[in-house]
Design a protein around this motif. Structure first.
Motif, short mmCIF file in Angstrom:
data_model
loop_
_atom_site.label_atom_id
_atom_site.label_comp_id
_atom_site.label_asym_id
_atom_site.label_seq_id
_atom_site.Cartn_x
_atom_site.Cartn_y
_atom_site.Cartn_z
N GLY A 200 0.82 -1.21 0.00
CA GLY A 200 0.00 0.00 0.00
C GLY A 200 0.84 1.25 0.00
O GLY A 200 0.56 2.22 -0.71
N ALA A 201 1.90 1.28 0.81
CA ALA A 201 2.79 2.43 0.84
C ALA A 201 3.53 2.59 -0.48
O ALA A 201 3.70 3.71 -0.99
CB ALA A 201 3.79 2.27 1.98
N LEU A 202 3.94 1.48 -1.07
CA LEU A 202 4.66 1.54 -2.34
C LEU A 202 3.75 2.04 -3.45
O LEU A 202 4.20 2.77 -4.34
CB LEU A 202 5.23 0.16 -2.67
N ILE A 203 2.47 1.67 -3.41
CA ILE A 203 1.52 2.20 -4.39
C ILE A 203 1.48 3.72 -4.30
O ILE A 203 1.48 4.42 -5.33
CB ILE A 203 0.11 1.61 -4.17
N ALA A 204 1.46 4.26 -3.08
CA ALA A 204 1.45 5.72 -2.93
C ALA A 204 2.67 6.34 -3.59
O ALA A 204 2.59 7.40 -4.23
CB ALA A 204 1.39 6.09 -1.44
N ALA A 205 3.83 5.69 -3.43
CA ALA A 205 5.06 6.19 -4.05
C ALA A 205 4.96 6.14 -5.57
O ALA A 205 5.38 7.09 -6.27
CB ALA A 205 6.26 5.39 -3.57
N PHE A 206 4.44 5.06 -6.11
CA PHE A 206 4.32 4.93 -7.57
C PHE A 206 3.32 5.92 -8.14
O PHE A 206 3.54 6.48 -9.22
CB PHE A 206 3.94 3.50 -7.95
N VAL A 207 2.21 6.13 -7.44
CA VAL A 207 1.22 7.10 -7.93
C VAL A 207 1.82 8.50 -7.93
O VAL A 207 1.63 9.28 -8.87
CB VAL A 207 -0.07 7.03 -7.09
N ALA A 208 2.55 8.84 -6.85
CA ALA A 208 3.19 10.16 -6.79
C ALA A 208 4.22 10.32 -7.90
O ALA A 208 4.25 11.35 -8.60
CB ALA A 208 3.85 10.35 -5.43
N ALA A 209 5.06 9.32 -8.10
CA ALA A 209 6.07 9.39 -9.17
C ALA A 209 5.42 9.32 -10.54
O ALA A 209 5.90 9.95 -11.50
CB ALA A 209 7.09 8.26 -9.00
N GLY A 210 4.35 8.55 -10.66
CA GLY A 210 3.64 8.47 -11.94
C GLY A 210 3.06 9.81 -12.34
O GLY A 210 3.10 10.18 -13.52
N ARG A 211 2.55 10.54 -11.36
CA ARG A 211 2.02 11.87 -11.65
C ARG A 211 3.12 12.76 -12.24
O ARG A 211 2.90 13.47 -13.23
CB ARG A 211 1.46 12.50 -10.37
N SER A 212 4.32 12.69 -11.67
CA SER A 212 5.42 13.54 -12.14
C SER A 212 5.92 13.12 -13.51
O SER A 212 6.55 13.92 -14.21
CB SER A 212 6.57 13.52 -11.13
N SER A 213 5.64 11.86 -13.89
CA SER A 213 6.11 11.38 -15.19
C SER A 213 4.97 11.21 -16.20
O SER A 213 5.15 10.58 -17.24
CB SER A 213 6.87 10.06 -15.02
#
Length: 271
Positions: A200-213
């Motif tokens: 769940g925490a890693l999903i938050a990281a991927f969504v945040a990084a996905g937004r930037s990319s």
């Protein structure tokens, strides 16, 4: 662009941008959750008390709210953090651990989902219970299979505008009009405490990084599942049991590369 091509790009964005992920999570899994984020390239922050949780959510790159051990102050902090995230448009993940049979966390999960999580991640019984059906599983263990939860997942996705990730032997990531399945990983994830909570925490990281990319939350969530499953397979190949699997998982998250995604099967379809 196909998900198999997007996943390495988003993983690299996590490693390059090191998104700051605020975690309100359960006391059993705090260390593993922080270490999984660090191994993947993100930065954890366990800010989970009232007066701090809301302001910090406005500063963080992403937020996880996990209901595994929801003591009274953390329950209030969770609501505060969700409000802070909404005000700042910080992407956040709701993990409704063990809801259904347990009164306080079930009521809290129903309040939180109304506040608009970006992603809801849970097992099949938790997703069904979040919609108000079923009695939940056996604690954090599911009593239902992924396919049984798909209608509930689609309803939650449509009603709340969230991506819904249902964990199982084949994970299903559902949003309005779209379903992605990710098959792979290792049963060893169920033999250690916190494998799903850390996801769940890693999903938050991927969504945040996905937004930037430039990637939407559905794509980022599915990419996270693919990377995590590939890392779990790498770790299981090196481990001799649960005790060696956990550190091997951290090593694998640090080492996983695009070629390792060939270990998982990804299918996409219209929901």
């Amino acid at each position: 662009m196909a998900l198999r091509d997007c996943a390495p790009t988003i993983l690299e964005a996590v490693r390059e941008t090191s998104p700051l992920i605020q975690c309100l999570t359960n006391s059993v899994v705090t260390s593993l959750t922080a270490n999984v984020l660090l191994a993947a390239g993100a930065t954890p922050a366990m800010v989970d008390i009232t007066g701090e949780a809301g302001p910090f959510a406005a500063l963080a790159s992403g937020l996880l709210i996990n209901l595994g051990t929801p003591h009274p102050e953390q329950r209030e902090a969770a609501l505060e953090a969700a409000d802070g995230a909404a005000s700042a448009r910080t992407p956040w993940v709701l993990d409704p651990v063990a809801i259904g049979a347990l009164t306080h966390r079930t009521a809290l999960a129903h309040r939180l989902v109304e506040l608009g999580p970006t992603v809801v991640r849970g097992n099949a019984s938790e997703i069904i219970a979040l919609l108000g059906g079923g009695g939940g599983g056996r604690g954090p263990e599911t009593a239902d299979d992924v396919e049984a939860a798909l209608d509930a997942a689609r309803t939650i996705a449509t009603r709340h505008g969230a991506v819904v990730a249902v964990s199982g032997p084949v994970d299903a990531i559902v949003s309005a009009g779209r379903t992605t399945r990710v098959a792979g990983g290792s049963p060893m994830l169920t033999r250690i405490t916190g494998g799903g909570c850390a996801l769940g925490a890693l999903i938050a990281a991927f969504v945040a990084a996905g937004r930037s990319s430039g990637h939407d939350p559905h794509t980022a969530t599915a990419a996270c599942h693919a990377v995590y499953s590939a890392a779990a397979e790498l770790a299981a190949a090196r481990a001799t049991g649960p005790g060696s699997f956990q550190p091997a998982l951290l090593d694998a998250l640090d080492a996983v590369r695009a070629r390792d995604l060939d270990r998982v099967t990804i299918t996409e379809e219209a929901a």
